[in-house]
Scaffold this motif. Sequence first.
Motif, PDB file in Angstrom:
ATOM      1  N   PHE A 123       1.058  -1.070  -0.070  1.00  0.00           N
ATOM      2  CA  PHE A 123       0.209  -0.157   0.020  1.00  0.00           C
ATOM      3  C   PHE A 123       0.963   1.456  -0.017  1.00  0.00           C
ATOM      4  O   PHE A 123       0.521   2.235  -0.814  1.00  0.00           O
ATOM      5  CB  PHE A 123      -0.979   0.041   1.129  1.00  0.00           C
ATOM      6  N   LEU A 124       1.643   1.153   0.956  1.00  0.00           N
ATOM      7  CA  LEU A 124       2.625   2.697   0.987  1.00  0.00           C
ATOM      8  C   LEU A 124       3.599   2.561  -0.158  1.00  0.00           C
ATOM      9  O   LEU A 124       4.097   3.806  -0.503  1.00  0.00           O
ATOM     10  CB  LEU A 124       3.166   2.535   2.548  1.00  0.00           C
ATOM     11  N   ALA A 125       4.218   1.397  -0.481  1.00  0.00           N
ATOM     12  CA  ALA A 125       5.104   1.583  -1.873  1.00  0.00           C
ATOM     13  C   ALA A 125       4.373   2.192  -2.998  1.00  0.00           C
ATOM     14  O   ALA A 125       5.053   2.970  -3.699  1.00  0.00           O
ATOM     15  CB  ALA A 125       5.399   0.049  -2.088  1.00  0.00           C
ATOM     16  N   VAL A 126       3.015   2.054  -3.027  1.00  0.00           N
ATOM     17  CA  VAL A 126       2.479   2.509  -4.305  1.00  0.00           C
ATOM     18  C   VAL A 126       2.301   4.137  -4.176  1.00  0.00           C
ATOM     19  O   VAL A 126       2.417   4.947  -5.126  1.00  0.00           O
ATOM     20  CB  VAL A 126       0.759   2.165  -4.411  1.00  0.00           C
ATOM     21  N   PHE A 127       2.210   4.619  -2.927  1.00  0.00           N
ATOM     22  CA  PHE A 127       2.356   5.999  -2.744  1.00  0.00           C
ATOM     23  C   PHE A 127       3.720   6.535  -2.900  1.00  0.00           C
ATOM     24  O   PHE A 127       3.673   7.613  -3.390  1.00  0.00           O
ATOM     25  CB  PHE A 127       1.737   6.504  -1.247  1.00  0.00           C
ATOM     26  N   ALA A 128       4.729   5.789  -2.395  1.00  0.00           N
ATOM     27  CA  ALA A 128       6.159   6.233  -2.723  1.00  0.00           C
ATOM     28  C   ALA A 128       6.217   6.566  -4.239  1.00  0.00           C
ATOM     29  O   ALA A 128       6.692   7.146  -4.740  1.00  0.00           O
ATOM     30  CB  ALA A 128       7.088   5.003  -2.501  1.00  0.00           C
ATOM     31  N   GLY A 129       5.574   5.555  -5.162  1.00  0.00           N
ATOM     32  CA  GLY A 129       5.789   5.936  -6.489  1.00  0.00           C
ATOM     33  C   GLY A 129       4.766   6.863  -6.899  1.00  0.00           C
ATOM     34  O   GLY A 129       5.103   7.582  -8.036  1.00  0.00           O
ATOM     35  N   ILE A 130       3.590   7.065  -6.287  1.00  0.00           N
ATOM     36  CA  ILE A 130       2.503   8.450  -6.703  1.00  0.00           C
ATOM     37  C   ILE A 130       3.632   9.506  -6.367  1.00  0.00           C
ATOM     38  O   ILE A 130       3.550  10.582  -7.274  1.00  0.00           O
ATOM     39  CB  ILE A 130       1.392   8.124  -5.753  1.00  0.00           C
ATOM     40  N   ILE A 131       4.306   9.781  -5.281  1.00  0.00           N
ATOM     41  CA  ILE A 131       5.211  11.145  -5.162  1.00  0.00           C
ATOM     42  C   ILE A 131       6.042  11.356  -6.336  1.00  0.00           C
ATOM     43  O   ILE A 131       5.895  12.489  -6.885  1.00  0.00           O
ATOM     44  CB  ILE A 131       6.098  10.741  -3.879  1.00  0.00           C
ATOM     45  N   ASN A 132       6.557  10.294  -7.046  1.00  0.00           N
ATOM     46  CA  ASN A 132       7.436  10.355  -8.066  1.00  0.00           C
ATOM     47  C   ASN A 132       6.487  10.917  -9.313  1.00  0.00           C
ATOM     48  O   ASN A 132       6.923  11.735 -10.351  1.00  0.00           O
ATOM     49  CB  ASN A 132       8.047   9.187  -8.441  1.00  0.00           C
ATOM     50  N   VAL A 133       5.396  10.433  -9.797  1.00  0.00           N
ATOM     51  CA  VAL A 133       4.482  10.646 -10.633  1.00  0.00           C
ATOM     52  C   VAL A 133       4.044  12.234 -10.471  1.00  0.00           C
ATOM     53  O   VAL A 133       3.978  12.924 -11.625  1.00  0.00           O
ATOM     54  CB  VAL A 133       3.326   9.777 -10.624  1.00  0.00           C
ATOM     55  N   LEU A 134       3.686  12.513  -9.289  1.00  0.00           N
ATOM     56  CA  LEU A 134       3.234  14.121  -9.015  1.00  0.00           C
ATOM     57  C   LEU A 134       4.726  14.997  -9.137  1.00  0.00           C
ATOM     58  O   LEU A 134       4.388  15.885  -9.950  1.00  0.00           O
ATOM     59  CB  LEU A 134       2.812  13.975  -7.623  1.00  0.00           C
ATOM     60  N   LEU A 135       5.795  14.557  -8.979  1.00  0.00           N
ATOM     61  CA  LEU A 135       6.969  15.514  -9.167  1.00  0.00           C
ATOM     62  C   LEU A 135       7.086  15.547 -10.591  1.00  0.00           C
ATOM     63  O   LEU A 135       7.449  16.679 -11.123  1.00  0.00           O
ATOM     64  CB  LEU A 135       8.207  14.552  -8.385  1.00  0.00           C
TER      65      LEU A 135
END
Length: 479
Positions: free
Chosen positions: A127-139
């Motif tokens: 679950f939290l690994a997906v959000f680590a990826g989302i941070i990079n998408v947003l960036l």
Amino acid sequence: MSLDISTIYAEQVTLNQLVQNLLYASGTVGAIFVVIGLLLIDAGTTRRKNLFNSTIEKTLGFFLGFTTYYVIGFGFWAAQYYIMVEGTLMDSIKDWWIGGAMTNSLAHRVDPAIFPGLNTFQIFVFFLAVFAGIINVLLHFSVAERMKPAAYYITCVVAAVVSSALSLVTWGSVGPLTNLGFHDFFGVGFVYMFPAGMLLVFTPMLGKRPGMMEPHPRVSAYLAPSIGLCAPGLLMIFAGLPPVILSCLFFFDPEAMAFSVTMAETSVGVALNNYALVWAGGAVTGLILAYASKNYAYTLLGPLAGYVAGASGFDVYLPWQALLLGLVAPLAAYAVYEFTLKRGIDEHKLFPLFLGSGTLGLIFLGIFKAGTPRGGYLGIEEGAYAFQHGEISLLMQLAGIVTCVGTGVVTALVLSVILKATVGLRVDDADQVDGLDKLYWDLEPDVHTHADSVPGAGSTGRPHDAPAAARTPDGLARS
């Protein structure tokens, strides 16, 4: 080999445990749908000559953050619960890195006296690994088309590690800031404010894209290929987030009484209705702003602004408060958007939404929900981690904002020095004009617009000294 029943801990695999496991797994699926929604928005707003490169960089950046989190990230966040019971950060990392004992153990083989609810924690890694990826998408939304791929990918790995450490401090119930009173139900601080802080450094270094803020000799206007893709992308995000909200709740006896990840008292129904109403309020105000300014961008920024502002307090707001915040939040995004536009700053997504609406939401929470009990952990009755010993306060909300944005700024400052001295940071203007699909992948778009034409080369494009196309406030051409 036969199964040795005597070594099985049935308490780890009860029906109640399975229900919770399925609930948290659904949050992971919802978060992946958010990624799809973000990619749809990107596909609709990126210049044709950069479209494949922008999409694939976001996708690969997502998986770099995702993988990095599995390797090392979760141990940082989980450390707060180790420290709560007199363990250490290194104990947590030792258990939860990719080769750790808890990462690689079958739940029914682990004594609940050592680690209860192991399946749930293992699913939380995903679950939290997906959000680590989302941070990079947003960036990437703000560095796309102008940051070199190697620089971006290195940034993705570093951002995953730093945001993981930041989540220990700012998200949960017994981390340093959250235990003192900083309240952030949805991780607005480490998921949204942190990359926005990084962009305070990267945006001026990367400069403006050719044709975005003013005409360019070879790009008369920055033309997006299919703005219509943004609406389904927006709804995909809207549909994906409810199960994510459920995954930010802890459930305790009796049966399934809900407390937020911050240990604030809440309920599933109220939290989901708060989510719905901030979107609705943001959409209404965004609609008004869009038609008043004749700028379509506010139809998209409006509901997202409402969501970002409300996300830190879905657990503690009352529905009428959530609607009010949703109605007000787009005004903060509007103010930041217009500020960046007038100063020629080529960043129209993360600054308005996160530095504008996200900051408003965290401050709003500190003012209107001050004194709300939360923090600690259920079952602990005294000491530094006593259940709900802390209260929401404006001072701690401000401290959280400064911590998250400041961490992003410092991270980007250090990275920028390293990247400039090694792989380089910025794509040259000439390569941006020609298109990164051609440069990196030898791909050409199947449709050429007048803005992509090179004057003086037999094209139908207007001369470089002709008047630019009328523009919306984000620099996109308007017919």
